[in-house]
Design an enzyme around this catalytic site. Structure first.
Site, PDB file in Angstrom:
ATOM      1  N   GLY A  49     -30.262 -16.764  20.030  1.00 61.13           N
ATOM      2  CA  GLY A  49     -29.856 -15.431  19.612  1.00 61.13           C
ATOM      3  C   GLY A  49     -28.492 -15.099  19.791  1.00 61.13           C
ATOM      4  O   GLY A  49     -28.162 -13.719  19.535  1.00 61.13           O
ATOM      5  N   THR A 104       6.910   9.854 -15.885  1.00 67.25           N
ATOM      6  CA  THR A 104       7.940   9.470 -15.516  1.00 67.25           C
ATOM      7  C   THR A 104       8.226   7.888 -15.827  1.00 67.25           C
ATOM      8  O   THR A 104       7.125   7.135 -15.824  1.00 67.25           O
ATOM      9  CB  THR A 104       8.205   9.448 -14.001  1.00 67.25           C
ATOM     10  OG1 THR A 104       7.204   8.566 -13.261  1.00 67.25           O
ATOM     11  CG2 THR A 104       8.106  10.784 -13.568  1.00 67.25           C
ATOM     12  N   LYS A 117      13.983  12.249  -9.214  1.00 68.50           N
ATOM     13  CA  LYS A 117      13.592  12.481 -10.185  1.00 68.50           C
ATOM     14  C   LYS A 117      12.613  13.510 -10.436  1.00 68.50           C
ATOM     15  O   LYS A 117      12.717  14.496 -11.335  1.00 68.50           O
ATOM     16  CB  LYS A 117      12.912  11.322 -11.176  1.00 68.50           C
ATOM     17  CG  LYS A 117      12.043  10.524 -10.352  1.00 68.50           C
ATOM     18  CD  LYS A 117      11.780   9.094 -11.045  1.00 68.50           C
ATOM     19  CE  LYS A 117      10.871   8.317 -10.253  1.00 68.50           C
ATOM     20  NZ  LYS A 117      10.680   6.880 -10.958  1.00 68.50           N
ATOM     21  N   THR A 118      11.546  13.569  -9.425  1.00 74.08           N
ATOM     22  CA  THR A 118      10.599  14.687  -9.216  1.00 74.08           C
ATOM     23  C   THR A 118      10.838  15.465  -8.137  1.00 74.08           C
ATOM     24  O   THR A 118      10.270  16.634  -8.072  1.00 74.08           O
ATOM     25  CB  THR A 118       9.432  14.005  -8.999  1.00 74.08           C
ATOM     26  OG1 THR A 118       9.360  13.219  -7.777  1.00 74.08           O
ATOM     27  CG2 THR A 118       9.079  13.132 -10.085  1.00 74.08           C
ATOM     28  N   HIS A 165     -23.310 -11.022  24.406  1.00 75.66           N
ATOM     29  CA  HIS A 165     -23.205  -9.531  24.874  1.00 75.66           C
ATOM     30  C   HIS A 165     -21.392  -9.781  25.604  1.00 75.66           C
ATOM     31  O   HIS A 165     -21.495  -9.379  26.588  1.00 75.66           O
ATOM     32  CB  HIS A 165     -24.055  -9.110  26.108  1.00 75.66           C
ATOM     33  CG  HIS A 165     -25.514  -9.058  25.665  1.00 75.66           C
ATOM     34  ND1 HIS A 165     -25.759  -8.432  24.779  1.00 75.66           N
ATOM     35  CD2 HIS A 165     -26.511  -9.930  26.030  1.00 75.66           C
ATOM     36  CE1 HIS A 165     -27.105  -8.471  24.408  1.00 75.66           C
ATOM     37  NE2 HIS A 165     -27.570  -9.747  25.227  1.00 75.66           N
ATOM     38  N   LYS A 220      -1.907  20.568  -0.897  1.00 75.68           N
ATOM     39  CA  LYS A 220      -1.774  21.775  -0.356  1.00 75.68           C
ATOM     40  C   LYS A 220      -2.533  22.889  -1.148  1.00 75.68           C
ATOM     41  O   LYS A 220      -2.931  23.751  -0.673  1.00 75.68           O
ATOM     42  CB  LYS A 220      -0.285  22.114   0.002  1.00 75.68           C
ATOM     43  CG  LYS A 220      -0.219  23.404   0.789  1.00 75.68           C
ATOM     44  CD  LYS A 220       1.355  23.695   1.472  1.00 75.68           C
ATOM     45  CE  LYS A 220       1.308  25.161   1.990  1.00 75.68           C
ATOM     46  NZ  LYS A 220       2.838  25.167   2.482  1.00 75.68           N
TER      47      LYS A 220
END
Length: 505
Positions: free
Chosen positions: A298, A31, A63-64, A269, A135
Site C-alpha cells: 500500500g 489599444t 497610453k491608458t 506516511h 474597485k
C-alpha cells in the site's frame, strides 16, 4: 450605448467576444495590437487616443494612464457629485473592461532571460485598469480570464451582469494582479528572507479531501516550480491523487534525488520503509522490497530509472498506491495498467533543484533553505580507534543520505545496497534505535547505523553493539560524545562524525 474597453496580450477568443458585445450594442474601445486584430476581423473600434485625446508615448509605456480612462472606470454612478464631476470634465462611463497582462511569467521562464526584457514585460497600464474597474465593480464588469467570456455574455444577453457575478469577477482580478505582482517581486528580490514574503500559487486541482475525509483540501503549484516535482508530474494511469498520496510522493522523490545510481524508494506516511540501490532498477527495487516486505504494501514507490518489463512484473505482485519514475516502457505500462487502482506518474528527474521549504503554523509561516548537505567522506572525522573499511564507508554514505529524510529522532540501519531497519519520529533516540535494530533483526550483524543527530547517551551505541553493528555515522556534538566513543571502542565499532545534523520534524 455602453462602452467596453478591450486590451489583451493573449488574444484567444477575444474576436468572438468583441463581436458578441457589438451585437449587444457595446462600443468597443481598444489599444495597439488588440485594436489591430479586432479591426482585421471586422470589429469597429475606437482607439484609446480618441478617448484620451492624447497620443500613445514612451514606446507604449503610457497610453491608458489617463483621467478619461480611469475616471470612466472609477466614478460612482450612484453619487451625484461623481456624476456631475464626470460630466464637467467630459468623462464618459466605461461599463466593461476586458484586459489580460503582458506575459511576465512566460518571459522570466525563458533560460537566461535578460533583465531588460523582463522589465519591459512588466505591465503597468493593464493592472491599473483592472484594479480601477474591480474597485468599482458595482457598476463595472471586469474580465481577466477568457474562461469568463461566455458566462458574462450569457448574462448580458439576459439583460445585465448580476451584482454577484461582478463581485466574483472583481475578486478574481485582485487575486490575479496580486499574483502578477508577487512574481515580479520574487524575480527582482535578491534578499533570501525579505521583510515581506510575497508568494503565489496556481490551483492545480481540488482534492476529494485532506489528510482525513472530514477535511477539505486542494493542491496548488508554484508557477515556476522545478520540473522534478509531483506538482509537475504526468499521470499515466489511475484515479486522482489524494492529499496523502501527494505528500508521500513528494517525500519519495526527495529521497530518490539523493542518488545518481539506480535507486528504488518505498515510502509510507512520509517516511522511507525501504530503500534499495543496485546496478539495475530491477535490482534496486528488489532490495527496497526485501528491506521491509510488510510496510511496502500500500505504499508509494519512486524509481530513478525507466521501469522495464522485469521491474514492472515485480511491482505488480503487490498492492501499491503509486509508482513514480522518469518513464515506463510500453511493455511495462501494459503490465501495470492492468491494475485498476494503481497510479502511475512520470516525472523528469534530470534537474532537481530544491527550493525554499515553507511550513505553515497557525498565524504564520516558517521558511528555510532545503537541507542540501551532500555527504563527503573528506569532511568526516573518524573518532574511534577503528576506522571504517571501504565497504563500511560506502554503507555509511548510503544510509546518511537516507536518514536525513526520516522524521527525527531518526535511526537507520542498513548496508551499501539497502535499508534494513528504520526508526522514525520517536521521542527519544534509544527508542528509535530499538525499532530500527529490531526490524533489521539478524541482518543487523555487520550492518551500519546512521543517526540524524548526536547521541545524548551511550545507550544507542550499546544497543548497536549488541545487535552486531560494525560502523556508525552521526553528527557528534553531544557533551557526552566521549562516552559514546568509549562504548564504540569497547565493542570494536568504527564511528565517524559529520558535524552536520539532519533534524526533520
Amino acid at each position: 450605448m455602453k462602452r467596453a474597453l478591450i486590451s489583451v496580450s493573449d488574444k484567444e477568443g477575444v474576436v468572438a467576444f468583441a463581436k458578441a458585445l457589438v451585437q449587444l450594442d457595446f462600443e468597443i474601445i481598444s489599444t495597439g495590437g488588440t485594436k489591430k486584430i479586432l479591426e482585421e476581423n471586422g470589429v469597429l473600434t475606437t482607439g484609446i487616443e480618441a478617448v484620451t485625446e492624447f497620443p500613445e508615448m514612451l514606446d507604449g509605456r503610457v497610453k491608458t494612464l489617463h483621467p478619461m480612462i480611469h475616471g470612466g472606470l472609477l466614478f460612482r454612478r450612484d453619487l451625484e457629485t461623481h456624476v456631475n464631476e464626470a460630466k464637467r470634465h467630459g468623462i464618459q462611463p466605461i461599463d466593461l473592461v476586458c484586459v489580460n497582462l503582458y506575459p511576465f511569467q512566460e518571459t522570466i521562464a525563458k533560460p537566461d532571460v535578460a533583465l531588460s526584457e523582463a522589465i519591459e514585460n512588466i505591465d503597468i497600464g493593464g493592472p491599473s485598469m483592472l484594479r480601477s474597474a474591480a474597485k468599482n465593480y458595482q457598476a463595472v464588469t471586469v474580465l481577466v480570464d477568457a474562461a469568463d467570456y461566455a458566462p458574462v455574455l450569457a448574462e448580458l444577453e439576459n439583460g445585465s451582469v448580476t451584482p454577484e457575478t461582478r463581485a466574483k469577477l472583481a475578486a478574481k482580478v485582485f487575486r490575479h494582479t496580486a499574483s502578477y505582482d508577487a512574481l515580479i517581486a520574487g524575480f527582482l528580490t535578491e534578499e533570501e528572507f525579505p521583510e515581506k514574503l510575497t508568494l503565489t500559487y496556481d490551483l492545480k486541482e481540488s482534492l476529494r479531501y485532506g489528510e482525513n475525509p472530514h477535511q477539505k483540501a486542494a493542491f496548488y503549484e508554484e508557477p515556476l516550480a522545478d520540473v522534478h516535482s509531483v506538482a509537475h508530474a504526468s499521470q499515466l494511469h489511475g484515479k486522482e491523487l489524494s492529499y496523502n498520496n501527494i505528500r508521500d510522493t513528494d517525500a519519495a522523490l526527495k529521497i530518490a534525488a539523493e542518488f545518481t545510481e539506480p535507486v528504488a524508494v518505498a515510502v509510507k506516511h512520509m517516511n522511507p520503509c525501504g530503500v534499495g540501490v543496485g546496478t539495475t532498477i530491477f535490482e534496486a527495487y528488489e532490495k527496497a522490497y526485501e528491506a521491509d516486505e510488510t510496510s511496502i504494501f500500500g505504499g508509494i514507490v519512486a524509481l530513478n530509472r525507466e521501469v522495464d518489463v522485469e521491474t514492472a512484473q515485480k511491482l505488480s505482485e503487490i498492492f501499491l498506491e503509486i509508482i513514480v519514475a522518469p518513464s515506463f516502457s510500453d511493455a511495462a505500462l501494459a503490465i501495470l495498467t492492468k491494475k485498476k487502482n494503481i497510479r502511475l506518474l512520470s516525472v523528469d528527474m534530470s534537474s532537481f533543484a530544491p527550493s525554499l521549504e515553507k511550513t505553515s503554523v497557525n498565524g504564520g509561516l516558517l521558511v528555510q533553505d532545503s537541507d542540501t548537505f551532500v555527504a563527503d567522506p573528506e569532511t568526516f572525522t573518524v573518532v574511534t580507534e577503528k576506522a571504517p573499511t571501504d565497504e563500511e564507508m560506502r554503507a555509511l554514505l548510503v544510509q546518511w543520505k537516507i536518514v536525513k529524510h526520516v522524521k527525527s529522532n531518526a535511526i537507520v540501519v542498513g548496508n551499501a545496497s539497502q535499508t534494513l531497519g528504520v526508526g522514525a519520529g520517536q521521542m527519544n533516540r534509544i527508542g528509535a534505535a530499538k525499532i530500527a535494530l529490531s526490524q533489521a533483526g539478524v541482518n543487523a550483524q555487520r550492518a551500519v547505523l546512521a543517526s540524524d543527530a548526536f547521541f545524548p547517551m551511550n545507550d544507542t551505541v550499546l544497543a548497536a553493539a549488541e545487535a552486531g553493528i560494525t560502523a556508525i555515522i552521526q553528527p557528534g556534538g553531544s557533551i557526552k560524545d566521549a562516552d559514546s566513543i568509549e562504548m564504540a571502542n569497547k565493542h570494536g565499532i568504527a564511528m565517524v562524525t559529520t558535524q552536520v545534523r539532519h533534524f526533520k520534524h
